[in-house]
Scaffold this motif. Structure first.
Motif, mmCIF file in Angstrom:
data_model
loop_
_atom_site.group_PDB
_atom_site.id
_atom_site.type_symbol
_atom_site.label_atom_id
_atom_site.label_comp_id
_atom_site.label_asym_id
_atom_site.label_seq_id
_atom_site.Cartn_x
_atom_site.Cartn_y
_atom_site.Cartn_z
ATOM 1 N N GLN A 495 32.748 -6.496 10.310
ATOM 2 C CA GLN A 495 32.215 -5.168 10.627
ATOM 3 C C GLN A 495 32.960 -4.521 11.783
ATOM 4 O O GLN A 495 33.040 -3.291 11.863
ATOM 5 N N PHE A 496 33.503 -5.323 12.694
ATOM 6 C CA PHE A 496 34.210 -4.772 13.846
ATOM 7 C C PHE A 496 35.688 -4.522 13.554
ATOM 8 O O PHE A 496 36.314 -3.681 14.209
ATOM 9 N N SER A 497 36.249 -5.284 12.620
ATOM 10 C CA SER A 497 37.702 -5.229 12.440
ATOM 11 C C SER A 497 38.139 -4.293 11.330
ATOM 12 O O SER A 497 39.283 -3.829 11.318
ATOM 13 N N VAL A 498 37.263 -3.992 10.366
ATOM 14 C CA VAL A 498 37.634 -3.076 9.292
ATOM 15 C C VAL A 498 37.911 -1.698 9.876
ATOM 16 O O VAL A 498 37.185 -1.211 10.738
ATOM 17 N N GLY A 499 38.984 -1.098 9.406
ATOM 18 C CA GLY A 499 39.335 0.227 9.898
ATOM 19 C C GLY A 499 40.247 0.202 11.097
ATOM 20 O O GLY A 499 40.664 1.248 11.581
ATOM 21 N N GLY A 500 40.590 -0.978 11.560
ATOM 22 C CA GLY A 500 41.479 -1.081 12.708
ATOM 23 C C GLY A 500 42.903 -1.426 12.322
ATOM 24 O O GLY A 500 43.688 -1.875 13.157
ATOM 25 N N GLY A 501 43.223 -1.263 11.035
ATOM 26 C CA GLY A 501 44.570 -1.566 10.578
ATOM 27 C C GLY A 501 44.801 -3.038 10.310
ATOM 28 O O GLY A 501 45.940 -3.471 10.126
ATOM 29 N N ARG A 502 43.732 -3.815 10.279
ATOM 30 C CA ARG A 502 43.851 -5.252 10.045
ATOM 31 C C ARG A 502 43.062 -5.611 8.798
ATOM 32 O O ARG A 502 41.899 -5.232 8.659
ATOM 33 N N ALA A 503 43.685 -6.340 7.878
ATOM 34 C CA ALA A 503 43.036 -6.689 6.628
ATOM 35 C C ALA A 503 41.853 -7.612 6.879
ATOM 36 O O ALA A 503 41.812 -8.345 7.870
ATOM 37 N N VAL A 504 40.883 -7.598 5.955
ATOM 38 C CA VAL A 504 39.695 -8.432 6.088
ATOM 39 C C VAL A 504 40.079 -9.898 6.215
ATOM 40 O O VAL A 504 39.526 -10.642 7.035
ATOM 41 N N GLY A 505 41.042 -10.319 5.402
ATOM 42 C CA GLY A 505 41.450 -11.721 5.423
ATOM 43 C C GLY A 505 42.445 -12.073 6.501
ATOM 44 O O GLY A 505 42.873 -13.237 6.591
ATOM 45 N N ASP A 506 42.806 -11.105 7.335
ATOM 46 C CA ASP A 506 43.770 -11.366 8.410
ATOM 47 C C ASP A 506 43.026 -11.937 9.618
ATOM 48 O O ASP A 506 42.885 -11.302 10.659
ATOM 49 N N VAL A 507 42.533 -13.152 9.446
ATOM 50 C CA VAL A 507 41.809 -13.861 10.493
ATOM 51 C C VAL A 507 42.694 -14.985 10.992
ATOM 52 O O VAL A 507 43.268 -15.737 10.196
ATOM 53 N N ALA A 508 42.820 -15.116 12.295
ATOM 54 C CA ALA A 508 43.723 -16.115 12.859
ATOM 55 C C ALA A 508 43.152 -17.521 12.693
ATOM 56 O O ALA A 508 41.950 -17.718 12.480
ATOM 57 N N ALA A 509 44.027 -18.486 12.839
ATOM 58 C CA ALA A 509 43.626 -19.887 12.693
ATOM 59 C C ALA A 509 42.766 -20.371 13.847
ATOM 60 O O ALA A 509 42.226 -21.480 13.791
ATOM 61 N N ASP A 510 42.628 -19.554 14.894
ATOM 62 C CA ASP A 510 41.748 -19.926 16.009
ATOM 63 C C ASP A 510 40.569 -18.974 16.125
ATOM 64 O O ASP A 510 39.986 -18.812 17.190
ATOM 65 N N GLU A 511 40.188 -18.346 15.003
ATOM 66 C CA GLU A 511 39.053 -17.435 14.979
ATOM 67 C C GLU A 511 38.063 -17.867 13.903
ATOM 68 O O GLU A 511 38.428 -18.047 12.737
ATOM 69 N N VAL A 512 36.808 -18.033 14.298
ATOM 70 C CA VAL A 512 35.743 -18.281 13.338
ATOM 71 C C VAL A 512 35.364 -16.932 12.730
ATOM 72 O O VAL A 512 35.137 -15.956 13.449
ATOM 73 N N ALA A 513 35.309 -16.875 11.405
ATOM 74 C CA ALA A 513 35.113 -15.606 10.701
ATOM 75 C C ALA A 513 33.643 -15.379 10.370
ATOM 76 O O ALA A 513 32.967 -16.265 9.852
ATOM 77 N N PHE A 514 33.172 -14.186 10.678
ATOM 78 C CA PHE A 514 31.826 -13.728 10.341
ATOM 79 C C PHE A 514 31.944 -12.360 9.680
ATOM 80 O O PHE A 514 32.888 -11.612 9.974
ATOM 81 N N ILE A 515 30.987 -12.021 8.844
ATOM 82 C CA ILE A 515 30.870 -10.629 8.396
ATOM 83 C C ILE A 515 30.136 -9.835 9.464
ATOM 84 O O ILE A 515 30.553 -8.764 9.877
ATOM 85 N N GLY A 516 29.027 -10.368 9.915
ATOM 86 C CA GLY A 516 28.247 -9.797 10.999
ATOM 87 C C GLY A 516 27.435 -10.901 11.643
ATOM 88 O O GLY A 516 27.510 -12.065 11.232
#
Length: 652
Positions: A495-516
Motif C-alpha cells: 500500500q505504501f510502495s505502489v505508485g512510487g515507481g517500484r513494482a509490487v514484486g520489487d521487494v529486497a532480500a532484506d525486506e519482509v513483504a506485507f500488503i498492509g
C-alpha cells in the motif's frame, strides 16, 4: 515551510548548544518535507526533562556549564561487538588493572580484563552484559559492557522463501471461541497455516491491558512490557456465537471465574515460581483495585513504591499471580507444539507503555513524565500524532545498563521465534512533545543506537529469535544502515510502495513483504478508498482535501492494475495477483493479514483516533477462521502464495 516564531521564541546560540549537547534536535525535516526550526520553549522544556537545570532560555549557559562539570568521565555503557575489546588503544583508560565481572559466572567472580586477551591485545569476553571497573584519577569507575554478536540471530530457514499470516489474536473467531480469541484458537490457526504450507503466524502484542472501564483495548498501550495478557488464557471453549465487538471486560470476567477455584488452592500459586518482578507486579495490580487505576493520584508512599498490606486487595493480587503463572505455562506448551509443526510464532514489541501502568510506576526514574511520544506531521496525519505514552530517558536507561529495555526484549524473545520491533526508529530517535503543547511543537531526541542494537542482537542470539524492524515512516538513513549491519530485516508495504515507481514484486532480500498491516486500511477498503471517507468523518482529513486524496488513490490503484492486470472491480482476482507478485519476490518472508483473504472492508485500527471515537481493536472477525480457511476462494489464495514461494525457493 519552516515554522515561524516570535523573536522571544527563537532559541539563542547557548540554548541551541545545550540542546545539541543533550542530543536534542534544534531543527529537522518533518514528514511533509518541511524544514522545521524548533522553538525556544520546546528546547527549554525538553532539555529540562533530560535533567538540565533550566527553566528559561537565559539559564542555558549555566545549565551547560553544570552539565559539562558533572558529565561522567567514562561512558556508562561500552559495546563489545562479537565480544571484542581492544586493549591496545588505551581508550577510556582500559589499563591492565581493569576488572571485569562476567554475567553468569558463579558468584560473579571477577578477573582482570587482560586475562581475556587473545594474544593480540584484544580481550574476547563471553556474550552477555557484564560490569567493568577501571581506576581513573584515584576513583573506581564502573561501566556496563554489552558483549553482543554483530549479527542478530537468523533461523536456518531465514534465507528460504517463507510465508505466513498475521492476526489480531483477540479478534479470532472459531466454532469454539468465547468472547475473545485465545491460545487454543491460535494453536488451531497455526495448524491450518502449517497444513497449507505456511511457516509463520504473527500476532499483535499479547501484553496486559486495562480491561475494566474505562477500557484501554489497544495492544500498543499495555500495562507492562514485562508480562502477558491474562485474556489469552484458554479457559475452555465458548459457544462460538457471533459477537458484535471484542468485549475485554467480559473476557476478563471469564478468566476470573475460571481461576476462582484454583485460587483457593495454595499449591497452585507456587512461591518458588514467583520471582520478585512478578510479585511486585501482582501487588501493584492489587493496589490499583483498592486505590484507583492512576497511581499518580495515590498517597506518596504508594507512588514511591511502598505498598503495605492495607493498600492492596489480596484477592486481586493473588489473581494476577495465578493468571501470570497459568499463561506462562500455556505459552510454553504452545511454543513446544508450534516448534513440533515447524511454525514460528511471531510477536510484536510495543514501543511504549501506558503511563498509568506498572512499568512507569515501578521505574519512574526511566521516564520523562512531562513528555509524550508521537510523530511529526506527515501526509497521513498533517497535524502530527501523540501516542499517549512517556518516552524513556536515554541517560537514565544507560545508567542502569539498559536493564529494563533488555528485560522487555527478553520477555518476548523467550517465547517468539520472530520478534517485530514496533517503530524501530526509537533505537535512534523519538519525537518528544512537551505536555500541553501542539503536536507540531515537539522535537527529536537522540538515543544511544549502538548500545540498544547491541541489547537487541544479544537477546536475539541468546533466545534464538529472529528480528524484524518496523522501519516505516520517516526513517533516518543511519537507522536503515544499522539494520543492514546487524542482519535485521526491514519491512515493505504494498500500500505504501505502489505508485512510487517500484513494482509490487520489487521487494529486497532484506525486506519482509506485507500488503498492509493493522495500522493501514484493509486491502479491500484501500482499493475502494473507504478509508478516505472514514478519515473525513473522524476529522483526520479535511473534506476539502478528500477529492485530491481520492484522485491520488485512483491513480495509484490504476498503476497497480496496469502492472499486474485485473481490475479494481474484481478485488479477489487483484488480491491474488498481488499475492503471487509478492510470493515471487526475493523477500525472505511474506506475511498476509488474515482478514484480507476474505476481503474484509473494515480496518482493525485507525491511527490518530481513540477507541471512543472509533472502535479500534474492538472489532471481531466477521468470519470464523475455521470456516473461512475451508472456503475454496480462501484456499485458492493460500495455494497461490504457497506455490509462488515454493517456486521462488526452487529458483533461488
Amino acid at each position: 515551510m519552516p515554522q515561524t516564531h516570535t523573536v522571544e521564541d527563537r532559541p539563542d546560540p547557548s540554548l541551541r548548544e545545550l540542546a545539541t549537547t543533550l542530543g536534542v534536535a534544534t531543527s529537522f525535516r518533518d514528514g511533509l518535507g518541511n524544514d522545521v526550526e524548533v522553538g525556544a520553549e520546546t528546547l527549554v522544556r525538553v532539555c529540562a526533562a533530560l535533567g538540565a537545570e533550566i527553566e528559561r532560555s537565559r539559564d542555558a549557559d549555566a545549565a551547560l556549564r553544570t552539565h559539562t562539570a558533572t558529565r561522567r568521565v567514562a561512558p556508562a555503557v561500552r559495546v563489545a561487538w562479537d565480544g571484542r575489546i581492544d586493549l591496545r588503544s588505551g581508550r577510556d583508560s582500559l589499563t591492565p588493572a581493569a576488572v571485569l565481572r562476567v554475567e553468569g559466572t558463579a558468584g560473579m567472580d571477577e578477573r582482570p580484563l587482560r586475562t581475556y586477551d587473545d594474544g593480540s591485545g584484544v580481550a574476547v569476553v563471553p556474550f552477555g552484559v557484564h560490569e567493568l571497573e577501571v581506576e581513573m584519577g584515584g576513583d573506581v569507575v564502573r561501566s556496563t559492557v554489552i558483549a553482543a554478536p554483530t549479527l542478530a540471530w537468523r533461523s536456518p530457514a531465514a534465507d528460504s522463501a517463507r510465508w505466513g499470516v498475521a492476526v489480531h489474536l483477540g479478534a479470532l473467531r472459531s466454532g469454539r471461541s468465547r468472547s475473545v480469541g485465545d491460545l487454543s484458537d491460535l494453536r488451531s490457526l497455526a495448524g491450518s497455516v502449517a497444513a497449507a504450507g505456511g511457516s509463520v503466524v504473527t500476532v499483535l502484542p499479547i501484553l496486559p491491558t486495562f480491561n475494566d472501564p474505562p477500557i484501554e483495548p489497544s495492544p500498543y498501550s499495555p500495562v507492562s512490557r514485562l508480562f502477558w495478557s491474562e485474556l489469552v488464557l484458554d479457559v475452555g471453549p465458548g459457544s462460538g456465537a457471533p459477537v458484535d465487538r471484542i468485549d475485554v471486560a467480559t473476557a476478563a470476567a471469564e478468566v476470573d471465574r475460571a481461576l476462582a477455584d484454583v485460587l483457593l488452592d495454595a499449591d497452585v500459586v507456587d512461591a518458588a515460581s514467583i520471582d520478585a518482578e512478578l510479585a511486585r507486579y501482582a501487588r501493584f495490580r492489587g493496589a490499583q483495585h483498592r486505590l484507583g487505576r492512576d497511581w499518580r493520584t495515590w498517597p506518596a508512599t504508594a507512588r514511591n513504591g511502598r505498598l503495605g498490606d492495607a493498600l492492596v486487595d489480596p484477592a486481586v493480587e493473588r489473581f494476577h499471580l495465578a493468571a501470570q503463572l497459568a499463561v506462562r505455562d500455556q505459552l510454553d506448551r504452545l511454543r513446544r507444539d508450534l516448534d513440533a509443526t515447524g511454525v514460528r510464532l511471531g510477536l510484536d514489541l510495543a514501543v511504549g507503555v501506558h503511563p498509568e501502568g506498572y512499568d512507569v510506576w515501578s521505574r519512574p526514574h526511566l521516564f520523562a513524565d512531562t513528555m509524550a511520544v508521537g510523530a511529526t506531521p506527515d501526509a497521513g496525519f498533517p497535524s502530527g500524532q501523540n501516542w499517549g505514552f512517556h518516552p524513556m530517558l536515554p541517560e537514565a536507561s544507560a545508567a542502569e545498563g539498559h536493564r529494563y529495555f533488555r528485560a522487555a526484549i527478553a520477555h518476548q524473545a523467550s517465547l517468539a521465534g520472530l520478534l517485530r520491533i514496533d517503530h524501530i526508529m526509537a533505537l535512534r530517535r523519538l519525537y518528544w512533545i512537551p505536555e500541553g503543547m501542539a503536536l507540531d511543537q515537539g522535537t527529536y531526541v537522540s538515543y544511544p543506537m549502538e548500545e540498544l542494537f547491541a541489547v537487541l542482537c544479544l537477546e536475539s542470539h541468546l533466545r534464538a529469535c529472529e528480528v524484524i524492524g518496523e522501519n516505516l515512516g520517516t526513517v533516518p538513513p543511519e537507522l536503515d544502515a544499522a539494520l543492514g549491519r546487524h542482519g535485521i530485516n526491514g519491512m515493505r508495504l504494498t500500500q505504501f510502495s505502489v505508485g512510487g515507481g517500484r513494482a509490487v514484486g520489487d521487494v529486497a532480500a532484506d525486506e519482509v513483504a506485507f500488503i498492509g498491516t493493522h495500522d493501514t486500511p484493509s486491502f479491500a477498503g484501500w482499493l475502494a478508498g473507504d478509508d478516505i471517507d472514514l478519515r473525513v468523518d473522524l476529522g483526520l482529513l479535511a473534506a476539502a482535501d478528500a477529492p485530491a486524496a481520492r484522485a491520488h488513490r485512483a491513480g495509484v490503484t490504476a498503476e497497480l492494475v496496469a502492472e499486474l492486470g485485473g481490475s479494481v472491480d474484481e478485488p479477489a482476482d487483484l488480491l491474488e495477483r498481488v499475492i503471487v507478485a509478492l510470493g515471487s519476490s526475493p523477500s525472505p518472508l511474506v506475511l498476509l493479514w488474515l482478514e484480507d483473504l476474505w476481503l474484509e472492508p473494515r480496518p482493525v485500527n485507525v491511527p490518530g483516533t481513540s477507541s471512543t471515537a472509533h472502535p479500534n481493536w474492538q472489532r471481531p472477525m466477521r468470519r470464523r477462521y475455521d470456516d473461512a480457511l475451508a472456503d475454496p476462494d480462501v484456499a485458492r489464495l493460500l495455494a497461490a502464495i504457497d506455490a509462488a514461494r515454493r517456486s521462488r525457493g526452487d529458483s533461488a
